[in-house]
Design a protein around this motif. Structure first.
Motif, PDB file in Angstrom:
ATOM      1  N   ASN A 148       0.827  -1.215   0.000  1.00 50.08           N
ATOM      2  CA  ASN A 148       0.000   0.000   0.000  1.00 50.08           C
ATOM      3  C   ASN A 148       0.860   1.263   0.000  1.00 50.08           C
ATOM      4  N   GLY A 149       1.936   1.218  -0.763  1.00 54.79           N
ATOM      5  CA  GLY A 149       2.793   2.377  -0.922  1.00 54.79           C
ATOM      6  C   GLY A 149       3.886   2.531   0.106  1.00 54.79           C
ATOM      7  N   GLU A 163       3.850  -6.286   7.622  1.00 54.97           N
ATOM      8  CA  GLU A 163       3.307  -4.971   7.289  1.00 54.97           C
ATOM      9  C   GLU A 163       1.818  -5.052   6.970  1.00 54.97           C
ATOM     10  N   LEU A 164       1.380  -6.109   6.304  1.00 58.20           N
ATOM     11  CA  LEU A 164      -0.054  -6.295   6.070  1.00 58.20           C
ATOM     12  C   LEU A 164      -0.813  -6.331   7.394  1.00 58.20           C
ATOM     13  N   ALA A 168      -3.450  -3.602   8.993  1.00 59.33           N
ATOM     14  CA  ALA A 168      -4.783  -4.079   9.368  1.00 59.33           C
ATOM     15  C   ALA A 168      -5.118  -3.705  10.805  1.00 59.33           C
ATOM     16  N   ALA A 169      -4.111  -3.766  11.690  1.00 61.88           N
ATOM     17  CA  ALA A 169      -4.324  -3.369  13.087  1.00 61.88           C
ATOM     18  C   ALA A 169      -4.682  -1.892  13.177  1.00 61.88           C
ATOM     19  N   GLY A 186      -5.079  -9.735  -0.858  1.00 61.77           N
ATOM     20  CA  GLY A 186      -6.016  -9.510  -1.956  1.00 61.77           C
ATOM     21  C   GLY A 186      -6.638  -8.132  -1.932  1.00 61.77           C
ATOM     22  N   GLU A 187      -6.672  -7.509  -0.761  1.00 62.17           N
ATOM     23  CA  GLU A 187      -7.262  -6.171  -0.621  1.00 62.17           C
ATOM     24  C   GLU A 187      -6.215  -5.067  -0.680  1.00 62.17           C
ATOM     25  N   ALA A 188      -4.929  -5.440  -0.740  1.00 64.79           N
ATOM     26  CA  ALA A 188      -3.841  -4.463  -0.681  1.00 64.79           C
ATOM     27  C   ALA A 188      -3.188  -4.285  -2.047  1.00 64.79           C
ATOM     28  N   VAL A 189      -2.427  -3.194  -2.163  1.00 68.93           N
ATOM     29  CA  VAL A 189      -1.566  -2.983  -3.329  1.00 68.93           C
ATOM     30  C   VAL A 189      -0.183  -3.503  -2.953  1.00 68.93           C
ATOM     31  N   VAL A 190       0.193  -4.628  -3.531  1.00 64.26           N
ATOM     32  CA  VAL A 190       1.446  -5.300  -3.197  1.00 64.26           C
ATOM     33  C   VAL A 190       2.411  -5.143  -4.370  1.00 64.26           C
ATOM     34  N   GLU A 191       3.563  -4.540  -4.128  1.00 63.42           N
ATOM     35  CA  GLU A 191       4.530  -4.286  -5.185  1.00 63.42           C
ATOM     36  C   GLU A 191       5.882  -4.889  -4.844  1.00 63.42           C
ATOM     37  N   GLY A 192       6.448  -5.636  -5.776  1.00 68.51           N
ATOM     38  CA  GLY A 192       7.835  -6.079  -5.646  1.00 68.51           C
ATOM     39  C   GLY A 192       8.070  -7.261  -4.741  1.00 68.51           C
ATOM     40  N   VAL A 193       7.015  -7.961  -4.336  1.00 63.69           N
ATOM     41  CA  VAL A 193       7.188  -9.127  -3.460  1.00 63.69           C
ATOM     42  C   VAL A 193       6.096 -10.136  -3.770  1.00 63.69           C
ATOM     43  N   SER A 194       6.479 -11.407  -3.835  1.00 65.64           N
ATOM     44  CA  SER A 194       5.524 -12.485  -4.020  1.00 65.64           C
ATOM     45  C   SER A 194       5.184 -13.073  -2.651  1.00 65.64           C
TER      46      SER A 194
END
Length: 260
Positions: free
Chosen positions: A13-14, A36-37, A41-42, A242-250
């Motif tokens: 998420n940026g 971080e997810l 969420a917390a 699934g609800e987040a913008v995930v960049e650069g990591v699988s």
């Protein structure tokens, strides 16, 4: 500082998971992403102050750690295992609950550390495993020399000797492999643990005894609760991803990186 051309950070998420230009192995990156997810969420759940600082070194604040724990208590539904489920698990895995089994073990440890090339490390470990397994009767024992040359464990000075071990003396994932069967000799596969990759030789075994179900029912129930926790956490992380913008990591992994 000019960062043009450097490796861009992975983000959730940026928010970056590491410094610009820093390279992390896939497992470390997955762990930071999952943490971080949960941290974010917390915050959304009102359990953590919105000003809680994200970390670029994999560490989070004490407040974030406590908030994540409360979040998981709220979000993960963990059914209490029934007596019948415990009995079935015990009957299917009697070897896990044997008492006082011992194995005389030596190993070569290839430690996984931040920034290490895991693929190259695995190649080195596989080559050492092949060399250790190719030992023939009458030939000089190469294992102590391999340990002295390659192992990242203090036991390298003793040729990799760990002595006589019981299950409770080892990390659980290491014990599962060492005590999985009756094998004597170099195990035919690398053993993965939280410390890295191991070439393991079981030199001797001493069998313990098998307790009755009631004597270990509590331990069986604990194992089933842990299985439920791992499954529920994995599903929850998939939902958050699934609800987040995930960049650069699988985030695809057979096991949750947060569970040891």
């Amino acid at each position: 500082m000019n960062t043009t051309g450097l490796h861009p950070p992975a983000r959730i998420n940026g928010l970056p998971l590491h410094a610009h230009g820093e390279r992390l192995n896939a497992e470390t990156l997955r762990q930071r992403a999952c943490t971080e997810l949960l941290r974010q969420a917390a915050m959304r759940a009102g359990l953590l102050d919105a000003q809680d600082p994200p970390g670029l070194d994999g560490a989070i604040s004490e407040a974030a750690s406590a908030a994540i724990e409360r979040l998981l208590e709220q979000q993960l539904v963990l059914p209490e295992p029934s007596r019948e489920a415990c009995q079935r698990h015990f009957d299917a895995h009697p070897e896990r609950y044997r008492c006082d089994d011992r194995a005389q073990v030596r190993h070569v440890l290839f430690a996984v550390t931040p920034g290490i090339d895991v693929r190259r490390l695995r190649d080195r470990a596989e080559a050492a495993l092949l060399e250790a397994r190719c030992h023939r009767d009458g030939e000089a024992d190469r294992f102590p020399a391999l340990a002295a040359e390659l192992s990242n464990c203090p036991s390298a000075e003793q040729g990799g000797e760990l002595g006589w071990l019981r299950r409770e003396d080892c990390a659980p994932e290491f014990a599962r492999e060492v005590f999985a069967g009756p094998e004597i000799g170099v195990l035919p596969r690398l053993v993965h643990s939280r410390f890295g990759l191991h070439v393991v030789e079981v030199m001797a075994r001493e069998a313990g005894h098998a307790p009755d179900f009631e004597a270990v029912r509590g331990a069986v129930a604990l194992a089933l609760r842990q299985q439920s926790f791992v499954s529920a956490l994995r599903q929850y992380l998939q939902l958050l991803a699934g609800e987040a913008v995930v960049e650069g990591v699988s985030l695809d992994s057979a096991d949750s990186p947060l569970v040891q």
